[in-house]
Design a protein around this motif. Structure first.
Motif, PDB file in Angstrom:
ATOM      1  N   LEU A   6      24.600   1.979 -53.270  1.00 26.12           N
ATOM      2  CA  LEU A   6      23.528   0.409 -52.797  1.00 26.12           C
ATOM      3  C   LEU A   6      23.135   0.703 -55.038  1.00 26.12           C
ATOM      4  CD1 LEU A   6      21.122   1.319 -49.696  1.00 26.12           C
ATOM      5  CD2 LEU A   6      23.537  -0.413 -50.498  1.00 26.12           C
ATOM      6  N   GLY A   7      23.765  -1.051 -55.127  1.00 33.38           N
ATOM      7  CA  GLY A   7      23.544  -1.344 -56.758  1.00 33.38           C
ATOM      8  C   GLY A   7      23.728  -0.833 -57.606  1.00 33.38           C
ATOM      9  N   GLY A   8      25.546  -1.008 -57.145  1.00 32.28           N
ATOM     10  CA  GLY A   8      26.493   0.117 -57.778  1.00 32.28           C
ATOM     11  C   GLY A   8      27.233  -0.794 -59.590  1.00 32.28           C
ATOM     12  N   SER A  53      23.065  -9.914 -52.089  1.00 30.72           N
ATOM     13  CA  SER A  53      22.008  -8.049 -51.876  1.00 30.72           C
ATOM     14  C   SER A  53      21.643  -8.182 -50.701  1.00 30.72           C
ATOM     15  CB  SER A  53      20.220  -9.182 -52.581  1.00 30.72           C
ATOM     16  OG  SER A  53      19.569  -8.797 -52.752  1.00 30.72           O
ATOM     17  N   VAL A  54      21.112  -6.391 -51.370  1.00 25.08           N
ATOM     18  CA  VAL A  54      21.006  -5.225 -50.409  1.00 25.08           C
ATOM     19  C   VAL A  54      20.475  -6.487 -49.263  1.00 25.08           C
ATOM     20  CG1 VAL A  54      20.728  -3.189 -49.594  1.00 25.08           C
ATOM     21  CG2 VAL A  54      21.658  -3.271 -51.458  1.00 25.08           C
ATOM     22  N   LEU A  55      19.314  -6.498 -49.711  1.00 21.36           N
ATOM     23  CA  LEU A  55      18.294  -7.008 -48.327  1.00 21.36           C
ATOM     24  C   LEU A  55      18.896  -8.685 -47.935  1.00 21.36           C
ATOM     25  CD1 LEU A  55      14.963  -6.393 -49.936  1.00 21.36           C
ATOM     26  CD2 LEU A  55      16.597  -5.264 -49.023  1.00 21.36           C
ATOM     27  N   ASP A  56      19.971  -9.039 -47.686  1.00 19.25           N
ATOM     28  CA  ASP A  56      20.007 -10.384 -47.432  1.00 19.25           C
ATOM     29  C   ASP A  56      21.580 -10.364 -46.247  1.00 19.25           C
ATOM     30  OD1 ASP A  56      19.200 -12.013 -49.519  1.00 19.25           O
ATOM     31  OD2 ASP A  56      20.127 -12.370 -50.823  1.00 19.25           O
ATOM     32  N   LEU A  57      22.184  -8.915 -46.047  1.00 22.42           N
ATOM     33  CA  LEU A  57      23.014  -8.056 -46.114  1.00 22.42           C
ATOM     34  C   LEU A  57      22.024  -8.990 -44.370  1.00 22.42           C
ATOM     35  CD1 LEU A  57      24.566  -5.372 -47.456  1.00 22.42           C
ATOM     36  CD2 LEU A  57      25.773  -7.257 -47.072  1.00 22.42           C
ATOM     37  N   THR A  94      12.314   0.399 -51.343  1.00 18.63           N
ATOM     38  CA  THR A  94      11.614   1.198 -50.137  1.00 18.63           C
ATOM     39  C   THR A  94      12.725   0.390 -49.271  1.00 18.63           C
ATOM     40  OG1 THR A  94      10.222   1.222 -51.183  1.00 18.63           O
ATOM     41  CG2 THR A  94      10.032   1.521 -48.707  1.00 18.63           C
ATOM     42  N   GLU A  95      12.683  -1.270 -48.718  1.00 18.44           N
ATOM     43  CA  GLU A  95      12.800  -1.861 -47.919  1.00 18.44           C
ATOM     44  C   GLU A  95      14.275  -1.237 -47.659  1.00 18.44           C
ATOM     45  OE1 GLU A  95      11.453  -3.229 -45.513  1.00 18.44           O
ATOM     46  OE2 GLU A  95       9.424  -2.577 -46.532  1.00 18.44           O
ATOM     47  N   ALA A  96      15.743  -1.293 -48.669  1.00 19.04           N
ATOM     48  CA  ALA A  96      17.228  -0.937 -48.691  1.00 19.04           C
ATOM     49  C   ALA A  96      16.764   0.361 -48.204  1.00 19.04           C
ATOM     50  CB  ALA A  96      17.469  -0.749 -50.407  1.00 19.04           C
TER      51      ALA A  96
END
Length: 252
Positions: A6-8, A53-57, A94-96
Motif C-alpha cells: 500500500l502506498g507503492g 486510493s486505498v480508502l476508495d476500494l 489507520t483506516e487502511a
C-alpha cells in the motif's frame, strides 16, 4: 511469496517495490497514479498494479487484493503539503490498516498474514513504557492536536498493538519506526533497536528510505528476522555499527 504493498508510489514505497521484486516476490501494489513509476518497474512480470486510493476500494476489491497474500506492507503517508497535512483523508494510515485487518480476519485464512506498517520514531511503543522527556511530551502533544498525520500514525500503530494484539491467529505485525527520512542511492549499514536511542525531537537521527525498504523486505522473507521483531516496533537508524538487537543490514 505474494506481497501487497500500500502506498507503492511514495518515496519509500517505490524503494520497497524494487527490493521485493529483486528478491523474486510476486508483488501487487495499490497506487494513486503510475506516472511516477519507471517503465522498467511497470513492465516487470512479477508486479501488478491497482490504480486507486486505498480508502476508495470497496470491500470486495480489497478482499480480492488481499486474498492469497503472505504479507501486506503499508508505506502510506500524508503528502508534505498544506492540503496533504491538513486536508482529508485525516486517518489514511489507520483506516487502511483497519480495513486490511478486517478483510484478513473475515477470510479465516489457515495461516497468519504478515502486516508491516511504516511509522515514525515520534510514536512511542507503549508496551515498553519508553521514556520521553517532559519537553518532548509537550511538543508531541501539540503535534498530536495540530498536525493530523502525527495522530494518524500513532493511532495506526496503537490499533495493531492493542486491537490486533500479540496473539491473533490470523495477523502478525511489525511496526517499523525510522527517524528523519533521507534519500540515498544504495543500501548502507543500519542498526535496529527495540526503542529509540535518541530524542526524535531534540536529537533526531537519520534513516535512508532505501534502508527502510531493505529492512521491510528482509522482514517479509526472513523468518528468523520476523520472529525477532514480531509484535514489536523496531527503530531503524543509518549507522556504521551493528545493533545489539539484530544483525546489521539484512540485505538481499
Amino acid at each position: 511469496m505474494k506481497v501487497l504493498v500500500l502506498g507503492g508510489t511514495g518515496a519509500t514505497g517505490k524503494q520497497l517495490l524494487d527490493q521485493l521484486l529483486d528478491r523474486g516476490h510476486e508483488v501487487h501494489a495499490v497506487v494513486r497514479s503510475t506516472t511516477s513509476l519507471t517503465d522498467e518497474l511497470i513492465k516487470n512480470d512479477n508486479l501488478s498494479l491497482t490504480e486507486a486510493s486505498v480508502l476508495d476500494l470497496d470491500q470486495s476489491k480489497l478482499q480480492e487484493l488481499v486474498s492469497g497474500c503472505d504479507a501486506v506492507a503499508s508505506c502510506l503517508g500524508h503528502n508534505l503539503s498544506l492540503r496533504g497535512i491538513f486536508g482529508p483523508p485525516y486517518r489514511l494510515v489507520t483506516e487502511a490498516a483497519r480495513r486490511v485487518c478486517s478483510v484478513v480476519q473475515n477470510s479465516k485464512s489457515s495461516r497468519p498474514l504478515k502486516f508491516v506498517l511504516m511509522n515514525t520514531t515520534g510514536n512511542r511503543n507503549r508496551d515498553l513504557n519508553e521514556p520521553v522527556s517532559f519537553a518532548q511530551r509537550c511538543i508531541v502533544g501539540l503535534l498530536r492536536y495540530l498536525v493530523p498525520p502525527h495522530a494518524d500514525n500513532e493511532d495506526a500503530a496503537e490499533y495493531l498493538r492493542s486491537t490486533i494484539g500479540q496473539s491473533n491467529d490470523q495477523i502478525e505485525w511489525v511496526v517499523v519506526r525510522p527517524d528523519s527520512l533521507i534519500n540515498e542511492s544504495s543500501v548502507s549499514p543500519y542498526s535496529l533497536h527495540a526503542s529509540p536511542t535518541r530524542s526524535a525531537i531534540f536529537d533526531a537521527g537519520k534513516t535512508s528510505r532505501i534502508n527502510v525498504a531493505n529492512f521491510i523486505a528482509a522482514l517479509i522473507d526472513t523468518d528468523d528476522l520476523w520472529q525477532t521483531w514480531k509484535g514489536k516496533m523496531p527503530v531503524i537508524y543509518n549507522s556504521t555499527t551493528s545493533s545489539p538487537d539484530a544483525p546489521e543490514s539484512p540485505q538481499s
